[in-house]
Design a protein around this motif. Structure first.
Motif, PDB file in Angstrom:
ATOM      1  N   ILE A  55      93.495  44.588 141.887  1.00 30.25           N
ATOM      2  CA  ILE A  55      92.400  45.039 142.754  1.00 30.25           C
ATOM      3  C   ILE A  55      92.297  44.185 144.010  1.00 30.25           C
ATOM      4  N   ASP A  56      92.412  42.896 143.836  1.00 30.29           N
ATOM      5  CA  ASP A  56      92.185  41.983 144.956  1.00 30.29           C
ATOM      6  C   ASP A  56      93.006  40.733 144.718  1.00 30.29           C
ATOM      7  N   ASP A  57      93.961  40.482 145.593  1.00 31.31           N
ATOM      8  CA  ASP A  57      94.754  39.249 145.459  1.00 31.31           C
ATOM      9  C   ASP A  57      94.582  38.374 146.696  1.00 31.31           C
ATOM     10  N   SER A  58      93.434  38.465 147.304  1.00 31.46           N
ATOM     11  CA  SER A  58      93.205  37.775 148.570  1.00 31.46           C
ATOM     12  C   SER A  58      93.253  36.256 148.460  1.00 31.46           C
ATOM     13  N   GLY A  59      93.104  35.730 147.262  1.00 30.15           N
ATOM     14  CA  GLY A  59      93.132  34.280 147.097  1.00 30.15           C
ATOM     15  C   GLY A  59      94.504  33.718 146.758  1.00 30.15           C
ATOM     16  N   MET A  60      95.457  34.586 146.617  1.00 27.28           N
ATOM     17  CA  MET A  60      96.784  34.143 146.198  1.00 27.28           C
ATOM     18  C   MET A  60      97.588  33.626 147.381  1.00 27.28           C
ATOM     19  N   PRO A  61      98.142  32.413 147.284  1.00 27.50           N
ATOM     20  CA  PRO A  61      99.122  32.000 148.289  1.00 27.50           C
ATOM     21  C   PRO A  61     100.266  33.006 148.265  1.00 27.50           C
ATOM     22  N   LYS A  62     100.597  33.558 149.404  1.00 27.67           N
ATOM     23  CA  LYS A  62     101.428  34.763 149.426  1.00 27.67           C
ATOM     24  C   LYS A  62     102.861  34.555 149.002  1.00 27.67           C
ATOM     25  N   GLU A  63     103.419  33.436 149.355  1.00 24.36           N
ATOM     26  CA  GLU A  63     104.873  33.346 149.212  1.00 24.36           C
ATOM     27  C   GLU A  63     105.358  33.020 147.821  1.00 24.36           C
ATOM     28  N   ARG A  64     104.659  32.201 147.071  1.00 30.73           N
ATOM     29  CA  ARG A  64     105.229  31.721 145.805  1.00 30.73           C
ATOM     30  C   ARG A  64     104.456  32.160 144.573  1.00 30.73           C
ATOM     31  N   PHE A  65     103.284  32.718 144.767  1.00 23.17           N
ATOM     32  CA  PHE A  65     102.432  33.087 143.630  1.00 23.17           C
ATOM     33  C   PHE A  65     102.484  34.599 143.405  1.00 23.17           C
ATOM     34  N   SER A  66     102.545  34.983 142.147  1.00 24.66           N
ATOM     35  CA  SER A  66     102.457  36.397 141.814  1.00 24.66           C
ATOM     36  C   SER A  66     101.763  36.539 140.469  1.00 24.66           C
ATOM     37  N   ALA A  67     101.098  37.656 140.273  1.00 26.11           N
ATOM     38  CA  ALA A  67     100.409  37.906 139.015  1.00 26.11           C
ATOM     39  C   ALA A  67     100.684  39.334 138.575  1.00 26.11           C
ATOM     40  N   GLN A  68     100.747  39.499 137.263  1.00 29.01           N
ATOM     41  CA  GLN A  68     100.980  40.830 136.714  1.00 29.01           C
ATOM     42  C   GLN A  68     100.087  41.037 135.500  1.00 29.01           C
ATOM     43  N   MET A  69      99.892  42.297 135.185  1.00 31.84           N
ATOM     44  CA  MET A  69      99.185  42.637 133.955  1.00 31.84           C
ATOM     45  C   MET A  69      99.883  43.857 133.362  1.00 31.84           C
ATOM     46  N   PRO A  70     100.972  43.624 132.631  1.00 33.55           N
ATOM     47  CA  PRO A  70     101.788  44.729 132.133  1.00 33.55           C
ATOM     48  C   PRO A  70     101.106  45.566 131.062  1.00 33.55           C
ATOM     49  N   ASN A  71     100.154  45.000 130.357  1.00 33.87           N
ATOM     50  CA  ASN A  71      99.393  45.773 129.378  1.00 33.87           C
ATOM     51  C   ASN A  71      97.992  45.187 129.267  1.00 33.87           C
ATOM     52  N   GLN A  72      97.136  45.852 128.522  1.00 34.86           N
ATOM     53  CA  GLN A  72      95.731  45.428 128.491  1.00 34.86           C
ATOM     54  C   GLN A  72      95.506  44.144 127.725  1.00 34.86           C
ATOM     55  N   SER A  73      96.546  43.638 127.051  1.00 29.68           N
ATOM     56  CA  SER A  73      96.344  42.452 126.225  1.00 29.68           C
ATOM     57  C   SER A  73      96.894  41.177 126.843  1.00 29.68           C
ATOM     58  N   HIS A  74      97.558  41.257 127.979  1.00 28.57           N
ATOM     59  CA  HIS A  74      97.927  40.005 128.598  1.00 28.57           C
ATOM     60  C   HIS A  74      98.228  40.123 130.076  1.00 28.57           C
TER      61      HIS A  74
END
Lengths: 114, 114
Positions: A55-74
Motif C-alpha cells: 500500500i505504501d512504501d514511502s519510508g523504504m530506502p529505495k535502492e537496497r530495501f525491498s519487502a514482500q508478502m507472498p501469502n497472508q501468513s508471512h
C-alpha cells in the motif's frame, strides 16, 4: 494466539552482505507494517501491506530495501548490500483493518552490520 | 504529510511526581486518530491509549490523555509516577486508524527513580 512472530531475533552481517528478515502476523490480521527503530530516529515507518498488497512504501530506502508478502501468513524485508547505518531493530506489526484497532508489534529483529 | 512531534527525548522524574509527556501533531485530516504506545525494555511496543473525540479524556492503567484539536495536542499524563513506568513512550498519528499507516514521533524515554 502467539502474537506477531519475527525471525531471527538477532542477525549479524558483514558490510555488503544481504539480510532477510521474516515476519508472521497474527492470524486474521490483514494489515502488516514494517518499522525501523534507532536511538536517533525513534520508530520510522518503512512500508505496509493490506490484504497482501503493498500500500505504501514511502519510508523504504529505495535502492537496497525491498519487502514482500507472498501469502497472508508471512512477510519478508530484504536488505541488499547491507551497510553499517542499516544497523537497527526492525519491528513488524499487524492489525485488523478498522478505524479503532491497534497495531500489535513483534519482538523485533536486531540487525548489526559490521 | 502527517507528522508527530515529541519535544522531550528524555524525562527524568522522582517516584510519586506527576508525569506529563508532550505530543503535538500536524495533519490535514480532521478525524485523525492519536495513539500512545509504550515500549518497555526487552518487550514489544504496545498500545497504551488511543484518542477519543475532541476534548474527551481517555484513560488506561493510570495514564490519561485528552485530544485537543484546537492545539493539535495529545499529551500523556499520570498523577503519580511509579518506578515501573520507566520506558520509551511513542506518540503516533493515523489519519484513518490503526489498520492504516501510522506515523510515530521520535519517542520520549521516561526514567523514574526512587
Amino acid at each position: 494466539n502467539a502474537g506477531v512472530i519475527q525471525t531471527p531475533r538477532h542477525k549479524v552481517t558483514g558490510k555488503g552482505q544481504e539480510a532477510t528478515l521474516w515476519c508472521e502476523p497474527i492470524s486474521g490480521h490483514s494489515a502488516v507494517f514494517w518499522y525501523r527503530q534507532t536511538i536517533v530516529q525513534g520508530l520510522e515507518f518503512l512500508t505496509y501491506f493490506r490484504n497482501q498488497a503493498p500500500i505504501d512504501d514511502s519510508g523504504m530506502p529505495k535502492e537496497r530495501f525491498s519487502a514482500q508478502m507472498p501469502n497472508q501468513s508471512h512477510s519478508t524485508l530484504k536488505i541488499q548490500s547491507t551497510q553499517p547505518q542499516d544497523s537497527a531493530v526492525y519491528l513488524c506489526a499487524s492489525s485488523l483493518v478498522d478505524s479503532s484497532y491497534e497495531q500489535y508489534f513483534g519482538p523485533g529483529t536486531r540487525l548489526t552490520v559490521l | 504529510g502527517d507528522s508527530v512531534t515529541q519535544t522531550e527525548g528524555l524525562v527524568t522524574l522522582t517516584e510519586g511526581l506527576p508525569v506529563m509527556l508532550n505530543c503535538t501533531y500536524q495533519t490535514i485530516y480532521s478525524n485523525a486518530f492519536l495513539f500512545w504506545y509504550v515500549h518497555y525494555l526487552n518487550e514489544s511496543p504496545w498500545l497504551l491509549l488511543r484518542s477519543s473525540t475532541d476534548n474527551k479524556r481517555t484513560e488506561h492503567q493510570g495514564f490519561h490523555a485528552t485530544l485537543h484539536k484546537s492545539s493539535s495536542s495529545f499529551h500523556l499524563q499520570k498523577s503519580s509516577a511509579q518506578l515501573s513506568d520507566s520506558a520509551l513512550y511513542y506518540c503516533a498519528l493515523s489519519d484513518r486508524g490503526g489498520g492504516y499507516k501510522v506515523v510515530f514521533g521520535s519517542g520520549t524515554r521516561l526514567l523514574v527513580s526512587p
